[in-house]
Scaffold this motif. Sequence first.
Motif, mmCIF file in Angstrom:
data_model
loop_
_atom_site.group_PDB
_atom_site.id
_atom_site.type_symbol
_atom_site.label_atom_id
_atom_site.label_comp_id
_atom_site.label_asym_id
_atom_site.label_seq_id
_atom_site.Cartn_x
_atom_site.Cartn_y
_atom_site.Cartn_z
ATOM 1 N N VAL A 130 0.838 -1.199 0.000
ATOM 2 C CA VAL A 130 0.000 0.000 0.000
ATOM 3 C C VAL A 130 0.875 1.252 0.000
ATOM 4 C CG1 VAL A 130 -1.711 1.331 1.299
ATOM 5 C CG2 VAL A 130 -1.905 -1.160 1.162
ATOM 6 N N LEU A 131 1.891 1.262 0.858
ATOM 7 C CA LEU A 131 2.791 2.415 0.922
ATOM 8 C C LEU A 131 3.561 2.567 -0.390
ATOM 9 C CD1 LEU A 131 3.872 4.671 2.731
ATOM 10 C CD2 LEU A 131 5.643 3.100 3.516
ATOM 11 N N GLY A 132 3.992 1.447 -0.989
ATOM 12 C CA GLY A 132 4.709 1.521 -2.256
ATOM 13 C C GLY A 132 3.842 2.071 -3.375
ATOM 14 N N MET A 133 2.580 1.635 -3.445
ATOM 15 C CA MET A 133 1.668 2.165 -4.463
ATOM 16 C C MET A 133 1.454 3.663 -4.276
ATOM 17 S SD MET A 133 -1.244 -0.805 -4.615
ATOM 18 C CE MET A 133 -0.828 -2.527 -4.848
ATOM 19 N N ALA A 134 1.298 4.077 -3.013
ATOM 20 C CA ALA A 134 1.123 5.502 -2.739
ATOM 21 C C ALA A 134 2.359 6.291 -3.150
ATOM 22 C CB ALA A 134 0.824 5.715 -1.258
ATOM 23 N N LEU A 135 3.522 5.731 -2.881
ATOM 24 C CA LEU A 135 4.775 6.404 -3.221
ATOM 25 C C LEU A 135 4.896 6.587 -4.730
ATOM 26 C CD1 LEU A 135 7.526 7.494 -2.297
ATOM 27 C CD2 LEU A 135 8.397 5.156 -2.365
ATOM 28 N N ILE A 136 4.639 5.535 -5.494
ATOM 29 C CA ILE A 136 4.753 5.625 -6.948
ATOM 30 C C ILE A 136 3.714 6.585 -7.515
ATOM 31 C CG2 ILE A 136 4.508 4.328 -9.099
ATOM 32 C CD1 ILE A 136 5.651 1.900 -7.595
ATOM 33 N N ALA A 137 2.482 6.509 -7.010
ATOM 34 C CA ALA A 137 1.426 7.378 -7.522
ATOM 35 C C ALA A 137 1.739 8.849 -7.265
ATOM 36 C CB ALA A 137 0.092 7.010 -6.868
ATOM 37 N N VAL A 138 2.242 9.173 -6.072
ATOM 38 C CA VAL A 138 2.578 10.565 -5.762
ATOM 39 C C VAL A 138 3.707 11.049 -6.656
ATOM 40 C CG1 VAL A 138 3.609 12.047 -3.998
ATOM 41 C CG2 VAL A 138 1.711 10.543 -3.397
ATOM 42 N N LEU A 139 4.712 10.197 -6.887
ATOM 43 C CA LEU A 139 5.848 10.605 -7.707
ATOM 44 C C LEU A 139 5.464 10.742 -9.181
ATOM 45 C CD1 LEU A 139 8.677 8.447 -6.112
ATOM 46 C CD2 LEU A 139 8.311 10.898 -5.861
ATOM 47 N N VAL A 140 4.529 9.945 -9.643
ATOM 48 C CA VAL A 140 4.058 10.094 -11.021
ATOM 49 C C VAL A 140 3.276 11.408 -11.165
ATOM 50 C CG1 VAL A 140 2.481 9.167 -12.756
ATOM 51 C CG2 VAL A 140 4.069 7.653 -11.572
#
Length: 777
Positions: free
Chosen positions: A326-336
């Motif tokens: 969940v944290l990894g998905m949030a991290l990638i989405a924010v950076l995109v």
Amino acid sequence: MFFKGLLFLSGVFACSRLPYLPDIWFASGLPLLAWLGWRYRCCRCPCWALGGFLWTLLNAHLLLQQELLPRDEGKSLDATGVVVSLPETRGESVRFNFRIDELQQYGHPVLSNPGKVRLSWYKGRRPLRPGEKWKLKIRLKRPHGYMNPGGFDYESWLFQNRLRATGYVVDDKDNARLRPAGGFNPASLRFVLREEIRAALPSDPLAALIPALAIGDRSGLSDAQWEALTVTGTNHLIAISGLHIGLVAGLAYLLALKTWGMLLVFAPGPFGRVPPIRAAAPGAMLAALVYALMAGFSLPTQRALVMVWVYFGMKLYDRTVPSGDVLGMALIAVLVLDPFAPMAASFWLSFGAVAVIFFGIGYRVHLHRRRLWEWGRVQYIVTLGLAPALALYYQQIPVLSLFANLFAVPWVSFILIPLVFGGCLLLFINVNQVLELALASLYVLWWVLEFFAGWEFQLLAVARPGLLTLVVISAGVMILLLPRGSASRWLGVIWLAPLFFPAKAGPSYGEAMMTVLDVGQGLAVVVRTQNHSLLYDAGPAYASGFNTGEAVVAPFLRSKGIRAIDLLVQSHGDNDHIGGLQGILGEIPVSRAISSVPGMVPHPQVRECLDGQAWRRDGVQFRVLHPVAGMEMSANDRSCVVQVRARNLTLLLSGDIEQAAERGLLQRHRAGLKSDVLVVPHHGSKTSSTRDFIRAVSPDVAVFPVGYRNRFGLPHRDVVARYREHGAKLLSTAESGAIRISATSAGMTVTEHREKQRRFWHTLQKRSGRQQMVGSE
């Protein structure tokens, strides 16, 4: 997925640290990377990292194309565009973001359109609302801010927020509103709600916290309120984040479940085909999205929104996702969405807080047991886990954060925020009582915060850690957060030692180091010896309340591990030299002070500076050369002049002396004026720096403390020419940022902070030859 997020972050971070960008055509490799990562498993790790790098490169080039050319700076331009932020009222001015759709001068298009800009409107200002289209006459300058060790990088903040110029509105009869705001504009709806809240709670000092909690508008908070939140470590409570987004989504989820249950009673056939959980999850996701938009879609809001969407999205498919994914998905989405997000401290604090909670709690505890103990453990984990980031960005750790948050977080979560949300909804039917009750509960919270803020030991000052120190103390934190029973967990305390006992990197015995800080059009100089420090002047203050003593000088001293100033030399009483003094005295202890205007220095150990005073510190000789007792002179000519003689370096600090004072110095000290480095008198004004004075001092380096595009046109070109004729190396704080000069047995070293810390978004490029230091006529 968490590991992939870290790889993507590493690429984003690597690109953001570049002093200059590679060609944009490198970004054309993104589709190839996506195909390689999908086709070959062995390529996935490097593809994630390189993908982050190229994605940031592409976005950076696209943003940098929106530039204001130097030739258009300071000109009166006609701009047509839209207000795209909540207006912030400060005294007699209003500040706002403006998206320029068309830019003209004398009816002709201006090709260098910077896009979104930051404007201030002073004289003749009109009421503004987000979403309105205006025609304004404006004057712009390229992004520029102070550049100092330990200081706030304003140019970085402007770039991250896609603001490619700053300026102000010129009072003009043609300034006019062309179109009102649309009704479905989220920013416009935020504005309406803010005004409704202000109307319902007028003239109350704590009322400014209600819009901050409701819609993330913190523009109304006073300096005293910010300080109380900072020293207690509770400022995260007014950042719209997981606490707020999660509560909104949870309430919407429960409401949707109840509603679906009622529909099943009346029409079990059509509604019974969809399980209640799957029916309620989309409602929670939609509510979270709407509230995130209403809250300004800030970085913590984006992170929380993605995590909420992942959580409820999995409910739609009746699946569970590990917390790390969940944290990894949030991290990638924010950076995109925003590849420049890691440029902000809030990015590391936001994701860092969630990461350390997952690491410290994991699946090892059961929150239904000993709830009070586990709640306290969460606060301990966050307080300890964020210590390295706080040391890096702020050089201060709020020691009372753990205890203040033990009360503040549950009070805000279960009492204050529900009252604020409920009160805001009821405002539209003219019911103010719930919002007044929220304000009353806020007073209870504030009483507790002021109790903690009143303690003498509030903030633990630490030196800014280097890369190696940061890695060591982060490892120490991770060791301390290991599960109970882990062998030698106490060793983490030893790993934290460099945070509290940093290695000193100052001068050796008999040596001195001078840093001329970048305080705009003003002066502040720090001279360090092996164990002592001298501050010469404090920089300016402004009517808005901003002062460089608090914003520049104090952070610089903290970043170097300087806990106190041994001697303050206040040269004279002009605002550009003394304005920041109050901010310094409120932040850093000062042992004693001397000044030509002792009555203007609020310090018990202040005395007048006079020719002949001398002292020695760590093998370095300090001597006052001017003024002379009883001599009638102008305020500028009475500036304290101090000479510093170290083993291999002589410095001359001259304040704002003019020609009369220079003649007096030549009469009394001509042979003793010779110095390697001169901080040029009066910022390079034509009233100073006579040829005889320059010849007597004979500096190898001349430093001009001036502001970028200052209204005085300093340094004057005739003065620049005199120093250049003498053969001195010319530097200015406007072009170089903070300038550090030191000397050892190997020779003199000059470090320009703007060049040392250069990033691709910084406006000024290194210049040489006759392009440098061109002043006014």
